[in-house]
Design a protein around this motif. Structure first.
Motif, PDB file in Angstrom:
ATOM      1  N   PHE A 122       6.737 -18.386 -15.286  1.00 23.73           N
ATOM      2  CA  PHE A 122       6.375 -19.458 -14.356  1.00 23.73           C
ATOM      3  C   PHE A 122       7.527 -20.453 -14.202  1.00 23.73           C
ATOM      4  O   PHE A 122       8.036 -20.980 -15.197  1.00 23.73           O
ATOM      5  CB  PHE A 122       5.172 -20.255 -14.902  1.00 23.73           C
ATOM      6  CG  PHE A 122       3.843 -19.575 -14.746  1.00 23.73           C
ATOM      7  CD1 PHE A 122       3.637 -18.280 -15.196  1.00 23.73           C
ATOM      8  CD2 PHE A 122       2.777 -20.241 -14.158  1.00 23.73           C
ATOM      9  CE1 PHE A 122       2.406 -17.663 -15.074  1.00 23.73           C
ATOM     10  CE2 PHE A 122       1.537 -19.632 -14.022  1.00 23.73           C
ATOM     11  CZ  PHE A 122       1.354 -18.348 -14.490  1.00 23.73           C
ATOM     12  N   ALA A 123       7.904 -20.736 -12.970  1.00 20.67           N
ATOM     13  CA  ALA A 123       8.901 -21.785 -12.742  1.00 20.67           C
ATOM     14  C   ALA A 123       8.317 -23.149 -13.115  1.00 20.67           C
ATOM     15  O   ALA A 123       9.022 -24.045 -13.574  1.00 20.67           O
ATOM     16  CB  ALA A 123       9.339 -21.792 -11.285  1.00 20.67           C
ATOM     17  N   SER A 124       7.014 -23.296 -12.935  1.00 22.54           N
ATOM     18  CA  SER A 124       6.363 -24.586 -13.216  1.00 22.54           C
ATOM     19  C   SER A 124       6.206 -24.838 -14.716  1.00 22.54           C
ATOM     20  O   SER A 124       5.907 -25.954 -15.124  1.00 22.54           O
ATOM     21  CB  SER A 124       4.976 -24.602 -12.568  1.00 22.54           C
ATOM     22  OG  SER A 124       4.148 -23.642 -13.226  1.00 22.54           O
ATOM     23  N   ARG A 125       6.358 -23.789 -15.518  1.00 23.16           N
ATOM     24  CA  ARG A 125       6.191 -23.868 -16.981  1.00 23.16           C
ATOM     25  C   ARG A 125       4.773 -24.273 -17.404  1.00 23.16           C
ATOM     26  O   ARG A 125       4.589 -24.688 -18.544  1.00 23.16           O
ATOM     27  CB  ARG A 125       7.188 -24.862 -17.609  1.00 23.16           C
ATOM     28  CG  ARG A 125       8.635 -24.643 -17.234  1.00 23.16           C
ATOM     29  CD  ARG A 125       9.200 -23.463 -18.018  1.00 23.16           C
ATOM     30  NE  ARG A 125      10.510 -23.087 -17.491  1.00 23.16           N
ATOM     31  CZ  ARG A 125      11.628 -23.759 -17.743  1.00 23.16           C
ATOM     32  NH1 ARG A 125      11.603 -24.810 -18.520  1.00 23.16           N
ATOM     33  NH2 ARG A 125      12.760 -23.361 -17.215  1.00 23.16           N
ATOM     34  N   VAL A 126       3.801 -24.171 -16.510  1.00 19.91           N
ATOM     35  CA  VAL A 126       2.449 -24.570 -16.910  1.00 19.91           C
ATOM     36  C   VAL A 126       1.834 -23.566 -17.880  1.00 19.91           C
ATOM     37  O   VAL A 126       0.873 -23.893 -18.561  1.00 19.91           O
ATOM     38  CB  VAL A 126       1.502 -24.745 -15.694  1.00 19.91           C
ATOM     39  CG1 VAL A 126       1.904 -25.953 -14.871  1.00 19.91           C
ATOM     40  CG2 VAL A 126       1.436 -23.481 -14.849  1.00 19.91           C
ATOM     41  N   ALA A 127       2.392 -22.368 -17.940  1.00 28.50           N
ATOM     42  CA  ALA A 127       1.754 -21.329 -18.752  1.00 28.50           C
ATOM     43  C   ALA A 127       2.616 -20.883 -19.927  1.00 28.50           C
ATOM     44  O   ALA A 127       2.499 -19.772 -20.386  1.00 28.50           O
ATOM     45  CB  ALA A 127       1.407 -20.137 -17.866  1.00 28.50           C
ATOM     46  N   ASP A 128       3.490 -21.736 -20.437  1.00 29.62           N
ATOM     47  CA  ASP A 128       4.363 -21.345 -21.558  1.00 29.62           C
ATOM     48  C   ASP A 128       3.582 -21.290 -22.863  1.00 29.62           C
ATOM     49  O   ASP A 128       2.836 -22.223 -23.139  1.00 29.62           O
ATOM     50  CB  ASP A 128       5.486 -22.368 -21.741  1.00 29.62           C
ATOM     51  CG  ASP A 128       6.584 -22.208 -20.709  1.00 29.62           C
ATOM     52  OD1 ASP A 128       6.363 -21.470 -19.738  1.00 29.62           O
ATOM     53  OD2 ASP A 128       7.638 -22.821 -20.884  1.00 29.62           O
ATOM     54  N   PRO A 129       3.794 -20.340 -23.747  1.00 27.64           N
ATOM     55  CA  PRO A 129       4.490 -19.093 -23.459  1.00 27.64           C
ATOM     56  C   PRO A 129       3.528 -18.083 -22.870  1.00 27.64           C
ATOM     57  O   PRO A 129       2.441 -17.856 -23.376  1.00 27.64           O
ATOM     58  CB  PRO A 129       4.971 -18.638 -24.835  1.00 27.64           C
ATOM     59  CG  PRO A 129       3.923 -19.148 -25.778  1.00 27.64           C
ATOM     60  CD  PRO A 129       3.380 -20.405 -25.168  1.00 27.64           C
ATOM     61  N   LEU A 130       4.002 -17.500 -21.831  1.00 32.63           N
ATOM     62  CA  LEU A 130       3.262 -16.487 -21.105  1.00 32.63           C
ATOM     63  C   LEU A 130       3.287 -15.178 -21.895  1.00 32.63           C
ATOM     64  O   LEU A 130       4.203 -14.962 -22.678  1.00 32.63           O
ATOM     65  CB  LEU A 130       4.036 -16.324 -19.808  1.00 32.63           C
ATOM     66  CG  LEU A 130       3.597 -15.475 -18.677  1.00 32.63           C
ATOM     67  CD1 LEU A 130       2.363 -16.096 -18.051  1.00 32.63           C
ATOM     68  CD2 LEU A 130       4.732 -15.429 -17.659  1.00 32.63           C
TER      69      LEU A 130
END
Ligand SMILES: Cc1ncc(C[n+]2csc(CCOP(=O)(O)OP(=O)(O)O)c2C)c(N)n1
Ligand SMILES: [Mg+2]
Length: 623
Positions: A122-130
């Protein structure tokens, strides 16, 4: 200025854009991207995957089994089409993406175009770590896709929708540019793929990328012509650039007019038909005696579209004439400058035509012509001996397999290979009858290229018999795309040569004092080594289980019949043959530098090192 826009996702915009790109050379227009291979996961299914179903009418989709193999298929396709068209490959993130690396390196090393579209975090980093995300503890913007940077000729990570516009334009530019092409990677964060944006309509307009044929600099041409006129023993080394540029006719015209002989690299073989009197066959470590003899005494080596790999130069030992000079015609300055050459930077066809024009009336000495023609005839006897099978009830050797294939193929058949002992045998022996026939991937020599590449070639040349030649080791490395051939009804032909392991590396190992260690496919014996019985593995049954028709050939006669039957079949067909290991291939005519242990307690290595030191003394730097 038009203000018209279209609201699409980033993935939809990319697919739409790609379907409107064209190349043009010599007045012929073709689609730049003829189709997209894909394996879906969470990193691309909702973005590119959704876009491919939405635009299935303009962008054909091909389902692959393995990401590396999809790249090989695309590369084979591009090579068959002289780099004027390419294919895209879409993958998920993580393992799907990193499976691309080997294929990307192969494409870039061989200067063949392929567009890679791995998903990214995700570019938004809302789902780190994916799921499948590498969390770098220090560099937060690093993803596994960065492993594609060194093997790509253009790389971008599209972190906002509108950033696609310059990125996609640059990707198309590099793919279509003969001097820059190779793997092009657009890493696509999975959230950005699905994000909508108002795209300017102009972005989707048809766009034509001219595949230019630049002429060499006039001053360099004048100097080159003087060098050729002054040479007494000129030799052309034809590389893959002759094919990419479709310069075969121009080469023949130059050779017919001047009598200059042609030796070819693995990528350049077939630049002249094998029966042209000036075609000397392969050059270098796997070259013919006549090519290598002429190379040793040449005073001017004219490289056309060649990278001068170590196989071509015999690791710097081949060109032994103290006065030898080089003249390189190449589309890239990088390759043209190799071996301190006089340079002709430009398109191979244009350069050869200009050379021929400026050399009008010039011809090599009749004695030189007579010398190489006699050498060519002597080598033809070597080929005949290697091919001949006096007893057709016997188990064939590998060169007899090639002899049987030689008897079956027509002018248009394509023969694909990349690794093992076959490349050397083919380079020395194969009689190329047409420019596209000899398809050797020897820039990266990647085991497992052959079968998927056959699919890509077959897609580019429907109706043409396409043969993938593989050893047992190579087959085991990557048989997966057999399933794709069956699914797509691509009637590719597979010649599977069983010799129970890595015959090529076994031989090399022995010659460098490593005693064939780890190269045979045999049971572990009581002493811990792999010297037990051959493994009870049935690769023919394996190919059949994946859906191929399989013909088992035990003798030379059965092999001839099986090859003829496979050639006539309209279904994917495997000819399986176990070979006699008797050495019927001609030995190497020139060296290859594989460094040997400088100290060892074992006699084999000590002796190999002594041989190595004496060969290495022949290395030369051309400055
Ligand atoms: C992907 C890959 N791994 C390793 C190698 C090194 N290598 C070159 S040839 C070879 C063995 C090939 O075995 P096989 O296909 O059975 O052919 P044979 O040598 O028996 O003719 C190996 C391991 C390679 N070229 N490519
Ligand atoms: Mg083998």
């Amino acid at each position: 200025m038009s203000a018209a826009t279209r609201r699409l996702t980033t993935a939809q915009a990319l697919v739409r854009f790609l379907s409107a790109q064209y190349t043009e050379r010599d007045g012929v227009r073709r689609r730049l991207i003829t189709g997209t291979w894909g394996i879906f996961g969470h990193g691309n299914v909702a973005g590119i995957g959704q876009a491919l179903v939405e635009y299935a009418d303009v962008m054909p989709y091909h389902q692959g089994r393995n990401e590396q193999a999809m790249v090989h298929a695309a590369v084979g396709h591009a090579r068959q089409l002289n780099r004027l068209s390419a294919q895209a490959v879409t993958t998920s993130i993580g393992p799907g993406a990193t499976n691309l690396v080997t294929g990307a390196a192969l494409a870039t090393v061989n200067r063949l175009p392929v567009l890679l579209l791995p998903g990214d975090y995700f570019a938004s980093r809302v789902a780190d770590p994916l799921l499948q995300q590498l969390e770098h503890p220090v560099e937060a913007d690093v993803s596994v896709n960065d492993t594609l940077r060194p093997v790509s000729r253009y790389f971008d990570r599209v972190t906002r929708p509108e950033a696609l516009i310059p990125s996609a334009l640059n990707a198309a530019r590099v793919l279509a540019d003969p001097a820059e092409t190779g793997a092009v990677t657009l890493a696509l964060p999975q959230d950005v793929q699905a994000e909508a944006y108002d795209w300017p309509e102009e972005f989707f307009a048809e766009r034509v990328w001219s595949v230019r044929r630049p002429a060499p600099d006039p001053a360099e041409l004048t100097a080159a012509v003087a060098a050729v006129r002054a040479a007494r023993r000129p030799l052309i080394v034809a590389g893959g650039g002759v094919h990419h540029s479709e310069a075969e006719e121009a080469l023949k015209a130059l050779v017919d007019a001047t009598g200059i002989p042609v030796a070819s690299t693995q990528a350049g073989k077939g630049s002249l038909r094998h029966d042209h009197p000036a075609d000397l066959g392969g050059i270098g470590h796997t070259g013919t005696a006549v090519s290598d003899e002429l190379a040793r005494t040449a005073d001017l080596v004219i490289g056309v579209g060649t990278r001068y790999s170590d196989f071509t130069t015999a690791s710097g030992t081949l060109f032994q004439n103290p006065d030898v000079r080089f003249l390189n015609l190449n589309i890239t300055g990088f390759d043209a400058h190799k071996l301190a050459a006089r340079t002709l930077v430009g398109d191979a066809r244009t350069g050869l035509e200009q050379l021929a024009g400026a050399l009008a009336g010039h011809r090599v000495e009749p004695s030189y012509e007579a010398e190489y023609r006699a050498g060519k005839e002597r080598w033809e006897r070597v080929v005949e001996t290697a091919y001949r099978a006096d007893d057709d009830t016997a188990v064939p050797t590998q060169t007899q397999v090639l002899g049987a294939l030689d008897a079956v193929v027509g002018d248009e058949d394509v023969v694909i290979n990349a690794a093992g002992s076959l490349p050397g045998d083919l380079h020395k022996l194969w009689r190329s009858r047409s420019p596209r026939q000899y398809h050797l991937e020897y820039g990266y020599s990647c085991m497992g290229y052959e079968i998927p590449a056959a699919l890509g070639v077959q897609q580019a040349a429907p109706g043409t018999p396409v043969w993938a030649l593989v050893g047992d080791g190579t087959y085991l490395m990557n048989p997966t795309e057999i399933v794709t051939a069956v699914q797509e009804r691509l009637p590719v032909k597979l010649v599977l040569i069983q010799n129970h392991g890595y015959a090529s590396i076994g031989g090399l190992s022995e010659s460098v004092g490593a005693e064939r260690f780890g190269t045979a496919y045999r049971h572990r014996a009581a002493d811990g080594t792999f010297t037990g019985a051959p493994l009870p593995v049935d690769l023919a049954a394996n190919a059949a289980s994946l859906g191929m028709d399989v013909l088992r050939a035990k003798t030379v006669r059965e092999l001839r019949n099986a090859l003829a039957e496979a050639r006539a079949s309209d279904r994917p067909t495997c000819v399986y043959v176990e070979t006699d290991p008797a050495p019927t291939a001609p030995p190497a005519e020139a060296w290859w530098d594989v460094p040997v242990a400088e100290v060892s307690a074992r006699e084999a290595a000590v002796q190999a090192r002594a041989r190595y030191d004496s060969e290495a003394a022949g290395r030369r730097r051309h400055l």
